[in-house]
Design a protein around this motif. Structure first.
Motif, PDB file in Angstrom:
ATOM      1  N   ARG A  21       0.805  -0.861   0.147  1.00  0.00           N
ATOM      2  CA  ARG A  21      -0.005   0.342   0.154  1.00  0.00           C
ATOM      3  C   ARG A  21       1.053   1.206  -0.214  1.00  0.00           C
ATOM      4  N   TYR A  31      -2.393  -1.413  -2.553  1.00  0.00           N
ATOM      5  CA  TYR A  31      -2.301  -2.540  -3.196  1.00  0.00           C
ATOM      6  C   TYR A  31      -4.014  -2.148  -3.902  1.00  0.00           C
ATOM      7  N   THR A  83      -7.861  -1.994  -3.982  1.00  0.00           N
ATOM      8  CA  THR A  83      -9.520  -2.384  -3.613  1.00  0.00           C
ATOM      9  C   THR A  83      -9.753  -4.053  -3.616  1.00  0.00           C
ATOM     10  N   PHE A 100     -14.093  12.866  -4.906  1.00  0.00           N
ATOM     11  CA  PHE A 100     -13.401  13.719  -4.250  1.00  0.00           C
ATOM     12  C   PHE A 100     -13.090  14.942  -5.244  1.00  0.00           C
ATOM     13  N   GLY A 157      -4.102   5.361  -6.434  1.00  0.00           N
ATOM     14  CA  GLY A 157      -4.948   4.548  -6.910  1.00  0.00           C
ATOM     15  C   GLY A 157      -6.179   5.175  -5.542  1.00  0.00           C
ATOM     16  N   TYR A 158      -6.904   5.853  -4.998  1.00  0.00           N
ATOM     17  CA  TYR A 158      -8.164   6.076  -5.388  1.00  0.00           C
ATOM     18  C   TYR A 158      -9.018   6.701  -5.844  1.00  0.00           C
ATOM     19  N   LEU A 195     -14.540   7.316  -2.636  1.00  0.00           N
ATOM     20  CA  LEU A 195     -14.101   7.751  -1.206  1.00  0.00           C
ATOM     21  C   LEU A 195     -15.449   7.049  -0.392  1.00  0.00           C
ATOM     22  N   THR A 196     -14.204   6.877   0.697  1.00  0.00           N
ATOM     23  CA  THR A 196     -15.023   5.635   1.467  1.00  0.00           C
ATOM     24  C   THR A 196     -16.426   6.696   2.384  1.00  0.00           C
ATOM     25  N   THR A 238     -12.312  -0.809  10.699  1.00  0.00           N
ATOM     26  CA  THR A 238     -11.271  -0.889  10.835  1.00  0.00           C
ATOM     27  C   THR A 238     -10.862  -1.012   9.893  1.00  0.00           C
ATOM     28  N   GLY A 239     -10.014  -0.515   8.562  1.00  0.00           N
ATOM     29  CA  GLY A 239      -9.645  -0.291   7.497  1.00  0.00           C
ATOM     30  C   GLY A 239     -10.251   0.031   5.962  1.00  0.00           C
ATOM     31  N   SER A 240     -10.963   1.052   6.383  1.00  0.00           N
ATOM     32  CA  SER A 240     -12.745   1.672   5.708  1.00  0.00           C
ATOM     33  C   SER A 240     -11.731   2.847   5.604  1.00  0.00           C
ATOM     34  N   THR A 276      -7.399   7.263   7.769  1.00  0.00           N
ATOM     35  CA  THR A 276      -6.566   8.094   7.607  1.00  0.00           C
ATOM     36  C   THR A 276      -6.467   9.344   6.391  1.00  0.00           C
ATOM     37  N   GLU A 328      -6.443   6.205  16.285  1.00  0.00           N
ATOM     38  CA  GLU A 328      -6.586   5.364  17.439  1.00  0.00           C
ATOM     39  C   GLU A 328      -6.880   6.116  18.838  1.00  0.00           C
ATOM     40  N   ASP A 347      -1.566  -1.361   8.374  1.00  0.00           N
ATOM     41  CA  ASP A 347      -2.331  -1.681   7.393  1.00  0.00           C
ATOM     42  C   ASP A 347      -1.300  -2.768   6.537  1.00  0.00           C
ATOM     43  N   ARG A 385      -6.473  -6.414  11.278  1.00  0.00           N
ATOM     44  CA  ARG A 385      -5.240  -6.622  10.017  1.00  0.00           C
ATOM     45  C   ARG A 385      -5.952  -7.190   9.038  1.00  0.00           C
ATOM     46  N   CYS A 417     -10.376  -2.687   3.197  1.00  0.00           N
ATOM     47  CA  CYS A 417     -10.393  -1.743   1.911  1.00  0.00           C
ATOM     48  C   CYS A 417     -10.904  -2.969   0.917  1.00  0.00           C
TER      49      CYS A 417
HETATM   50  N1  ATP Z   1     -10.815   5.766  -1.509  1.00  0.00           N
HETATM   51  C1  ATP Z   1      -9.525   4.500  -1.200  1.00  0.00           C
HETATM   52  N2  ATP Z   1      -9.402   4.094  -1.911  1.00  0.00           N
HETATM   53  C2  ATP Z   1      -8.599   3.245  -2.006  1.00  0.00           C
HETATM   54  N3  ATP Z   1      -8.096   2.892  -0.740  1.00  0.00           N
HETATM   55  C3  ATP Z   1      -8.424   3.680   0.003  1.00  0.00           C
HETATM   56  C4  ATP Z   1      -9.173   4.988   0.114  1.00  0.00           C
HETATM   57  N4  ATP Z   1      -9.351   5.416   1.669  1.00  0.00           N
HETATM   58  C5  ATP Z   1      -8.345   4.357   1.966  1.00  0.00           C
HETATM   59  N5  ATP Z   1      -7.672   3.179   0.753  1.00  0.00           N
HETATM   60  C6  ATP Z   1      -6.699   2.578   1.401  1.00  0.00           C
HETATM   61  O1  ATP Z   1      -6.969   1.533   2.102  1.00  0.00           O
HETATM   62  C7  ATP Z   1      -6.037   0.755   3.633  1.00  0.00           C
HETATM   63  C8  ATP Z   1      -6.780   1.047   4.903  1.00  0.00           C
HETATM   64  O2  ATP Z   1      -6.718   2.039   4.990  1.00  0.00           O
HETATM   65  P1  ATP Z   1      -6.344   2.806   6.771  1.00  0.00           P
HETATM   66  O3  ATP Z   1      -5.045   2.242   7.030  1.00  0.00           O
HETATM   67  O4  ATP Z   1      -6.187   4.464   6.141  1.00  0.00           O
HETATM   68  O5  ATP Z   1      -7.133   2.399   7.228  1.00  0.00           O
HETATM   69  P2  ATP Z   1      -8.535   2.667   9.164  1.00  0.00           P
HETATM   70  O6  ATP Z   1     -10.080   3.061   8.743  1.00  0.00           O
HETATM   71  O7  ATP Z   1      -7.126   3.727   9.265  1.00  0.00           O
HETATM   72  O8  ATP Z   1      -7.788   1.431   9.361  1.00  0.00           O
HETATM   73  P3  ATP Z   1      -7.583   0.595  11.262  1.00  0.00           P
HETATM   74  O9  ATP Z   1      -8.846   1.019  12.199  1.00  0.00           O
HETATM   75  O10 ATP Z   1      -7.307  -0.327  10.816  1.00  0.00           O
HETATM   76  O11 ATP Z   1      -6.531   2.045  11.295  1.00  0.00           O
HETATM   77  C9  ATP Z   1      -4.992   1.681   2.894  1.00  0.00           C
HETATM   78  O12 ATP Z   1      -3.547   1.310   2.351  1.00  0.00           O
HETATM   79  C10 ATP Z   1      -5.546   2.679   2.279  1.00  0.00           C
HETATM   80  O13 ATP Z   1      -3.796   3.324   1.347  1.00  0.00           O
END
Ligand code: ATP
Length: 725
Positions: free
Chosen positions: A149, A261, A263, A289, A306-307, A310-311, A333-335, A338, A446, A604, A629, A633
């Motif tokens: 990633r 990586y 999605t 975006f 590669g985004y 939006l999530t 998690t993972g959504s 950041t 966190e 991640d 973990r 995504c």
């Molecule tokens: N809109 C998006 N499109 C594609 N990939 C995305 C997008 N937003 C985030 N990602 C990717 O998704 C992965 C998870 O994102 P991130 O680490 O921010 O998750 P998180 O919600 O902070 O997770 P955790 O709760 O485990 O900390 C990362 O590899 C990030 O680059």
């Protein structure tokens, strides 16, 4: 061997019959190159290396150890405290939010066993000598990059100085001191109704000073109240090695910076998750975006990362932060949390016409991001560097376990966004390398962890540092996947009263892309079961979580013996070893990573298909983070948890709730245990005292707004600040 025997075995010194005949090659673990680091006979005389002795003992006996041997029978010694923390009433809301007391000896001892971002001092000798190591003398492999990633991925070798472990160790020799709170760790006791919380040894003469759950000891003394341990703050008496580790710089080329990586197949399903926004006058969510109007450079970087879409947490958080509102965001998690805070902060900075920061002895960052673990803050930094690529914004990362001088050198070159672990941050502030007057954004990733009893005191100090703008003058952003109610209440202290609360799905809910399985496995059968599972999953990248650092070493070593390429990460390992371990795991050199909870949050890592809870954590929130973990995504993942009725019954109820909320199978036996186990304060319908289902302000307001992505919210009632008392 009985439960206590495991511990006794570890600390039992010099039992001659356990001294093995060690054949180094025999126990090197094939592909991963991990070797068992057998220290010389003289190590046996060293106190802390008794654990090394333990490891050696088991190599000697190898598989001939019966099932009920040491490692398997390690029951957590402090069972009563577990309910207090995760499930029961131990953390009474009021008491918790108001008191971080010291002085008692009673209480929350669990952390002494658990892992966290500290304890480097106490156990350094062990970590540098005992157990196995990653066959990784620093020269062995140069920095390389793998298509992980969007950040520095891959097998990282060549850490810093390029010296062998032994040379490195010999160089360390400075005194580390600390006396602020007087105890090595916060040990919290919920007395009676959970109104007071005591640290274990509070008189200020403790050997380590207060370290809470952070990784640096801070000493307090008048003007120099943030004086660093490395400056020799008075009062402490720890003799410890000086940290000389300089992490290797991440690769600078564009491909590495934007590596990411894919999605997963369920990425689009994020759109169906309910989003709730509570608070006043929330700006409407954005759908693309482009709508965010982040500016050309940021948009380019988003594309390169590669985004394309939006999530949900990004749809809601970006406009809220752009509108200058304080925010608490809770999403699975993972959504993508950041980017949800980084992008609008960067856009704001650009719009404000930020000027390139220059070399200065005292830097004035505009944004401070704090996270609980070193690896996580480094990851956030790499994301910040990625999104700020091509702008004049300079992000810097500083964290414990690395040379302080290196942190300072990074900062003085210019610093707009400072990513830091709390201990190192306070250390550097104490050295007057960072001024806080220009801070506009404070981000706690966190956040529930940052505000709990471990880090809470340090965050409070950060917020009340001289020069730090008041909450009315700065923007405070809190992100996590879990947010217990009592921590929400505490968070109110740091936020403007009109902050917004975004909930994606259920606060504290597990990611539905993770297939969860709970198996009833008695402690003594766990190793056998683990090997069986790993044999079936083959080379799938797997994180195995255990509850203690010692056990992490033990299980990693055991797996190496079983010819499973394994490495480990926990707080007793040198930072260089930790980074090496993570690098080896990321790149697949060691497809199995045995970890304590230090790796539970935020990391991640591409392609983690599998999480195994060899030991269940003490709290359900930690469970949610650990299994998060995998299944990131939109990718799918699996989590298998060993439930030992001897020690895990307190988790039965919240586990049933988490499983059913995530539409997973709930085993009948688990339901039975859940029904028959009384857990004070837990109610499956309200999740009281376990985790909040909502913004807790609603408990006072009685109103909230339910949105699905793209629909604007109604304004709820104003917030009565007194509700927070
Ligand atoms: N809109 C998006 N499109 C594609 N990939 C995305 C997008 N937003 C985030 N990602 C990717 O998704 C992965 C998870 O994102 P991130 O680490 O921010 O998750 P998180 O919600 O902070 O997770 P955790 O709760 O485990 O900390 C990362 O590899 C990030 O680059």
């Amino acid at each position: 061997m009985g439960d206590e025997d495991w511990e006794a075995e570890i600390s039992k010194p010099h039992v001659p019959s356990y001294v093995p005949v060690f054949e180094k090659d025999k126990y090197s673990s094939g592909a991963n190159g991990d070797t068992i680091n057998m220290t010389s006979a003289s190590d046996m005389d060293d106190g802390p290396s008794q654990r090394g002795h333990f490891m050696r003992s088991h190599f000697a006996s190898g598989r001939s150890l019966g099932n009920r041997d040491a490692g398997d029978s390690n029951k957590r010694e402090h069972t009563p405290t577990k309910g207090g923390f995760g499930v029961g009433k131990g953390f009474g809301n009021k008491g918790f939010s108001n008191k971080f007391e010291e002085g008692g000896n009673s209480g929350f001892l669990k952390e002494s066993n658990n892992d966290c971002e500290d304890n480097q001092i106490w156990n350094r000798e062990f970590s540098s000598r005992s157990g196995y190591q990653d066959g990784n003398d620093a020269e062995a492999s140069g920095p390389s990059r793998r298509g992980g990633r969007g950040s520095f991925r891959g097998c990282r070798g060549g850490f810093g100085t390029g010296r062998s472990n032994n040379e490195y160790d010999r160089d360390e020799g400075a005194q580390r001191t600390g006396d602020l709170f007087g105890s090595r760790r916060t040990a919290v006791s919920g007395t009676g109704n959970g109104d007071t919380y005591h640290s274990r040894s509070g008189s200020g003469h403790g050997r380590g000073g207060y370290k809470g759950l952070s990784e640096e000891v801070i000493t307090g003394s008048g003007k120099n109240s943030w004086k660093s341990e490395t400056e020799g703050g008075k009062g402490g008496d720890i003799q410890g090695p000086k940290v000389t580790y300089i992490p290797p710089p991440p690769p600078e080329d564009e491909d590495s910076i934007f590596a990411h990586y894919q999605t997963g197949i369920n990425f689009d399903k994020y759109d169906t998750i309910l989003v709730e926004v509570s608070g006043h006058d929330a700006p409407p969510a954005i759908l693309t975006f482009e709508e965010a109007n982040l500016g050309q450079t940021l948009n380019n970087n988003i594309v390169k990362a590669g985004y394309t879409k939006l999530t949900p947490v990004q749809k809601y958080s970006i406009p809220i932060i752009l509108a200058g509102r304080d925010l608490v965001a809770c999403a699975q998690t993972g959504s993508g949390k950041t980017a949800a805070f980084l992008l609008p902060i960067l856009a704001h900075m650009m719009r404000d016409g930020i000027t390139a920061s220059r070399f200065k002895e005292l830097q004035q960052p505009e944004c401070i991001i704090v996270a609980p673990t070193r690896e996580l803050i480094n990851q956030i930094y790499l994301e910040a560097r990625k999104f700020s690529y091509g702008t004049c914004v300079r992000a810097v990362v500083i964290y414990g376990g690395t040379q302080v001088g290196h942190s300072i050198r990074q900062i003085v070159q210019g610093c707009n966004i400072l990513c830091a672990t709390p201990g190192r941050l306070m250390d550097i502030i104490g050295k007057e390398k960072i001024g806080l007057k220009q801070v506009k954004y404070v981000v706690l990733d966190e956040a529930d962890r940052m505000l709990d009893m471990g880090f809470g005191p340090e965050i409070k100090k950060l917020i009340s540092c001289p020069g730090m703008p008041t909450k009315e003058q700065r923007h405070t952003l809190l992100f996590s996947a879990t947010f217990p109610e009592e921590i929400q209440r505490l968070a109110g202290e740091f936020l403007k009263s009109n902050y917004l609360f975004v909930t994606v799905g259920q606060v504290g809910g597990a990611c539905r892309d993770v297939q969860q399985t709970v198996l009833q496995v008695a402690q003594y059968s766990k190793r056998e079961k683990l090997v069986e599972i790993l044999q079936n999953t083959g080379v799938e990248r797997t994180m195995v979580f255990v509850e203690t650092k010692k056990k992490a070493d033990f299980i990693a070593t055991f797996l190496c013996q079983e010819k499973v390429s394994t490495t480990s990460i926990h707080g007793d390992r040198e930072q260089r070893e930790r980074e090496q371990a993570l690098g080896d795991f990321r790149c697949g050199k060691c497809p199995v990573l045995v970890a304590t909870s230090v790796a539970a949050r935020g990391l991640d890592i591409e392609n983690v298909q599998h999480v195994i809870n060899f030991d269940l954590p003490s709290t359900i929130d930690e469970y949610v983070h650990r299994i998060g973990r995998t299944g990131r995504c939109g990718n799918t993942g699996r989590a298998i948890s060993f439930f030992d009725p001897e020690s895990d019954n307190h988790l039965a109820q919240p586990l049933v709730k988490v499983l059913s909320d995530a539409q997973q199978n709930v085993p009948a036996w688990l339901e039975e245990i859940a029904f028959s186990t009384y857990v004070p304060g837990f109610s499956g319908s309200t999740r009281a005292n376990v985790f909040a289902s909502v913004d807790t302000r609603k408990n006072y307001q009685g109103k909230s707004t339910l949105n699905t992505a793209g629909f604007s919210s109604q304004a709820p009632n104003p917030i009565d600040e007194d509700s927070w008392d």
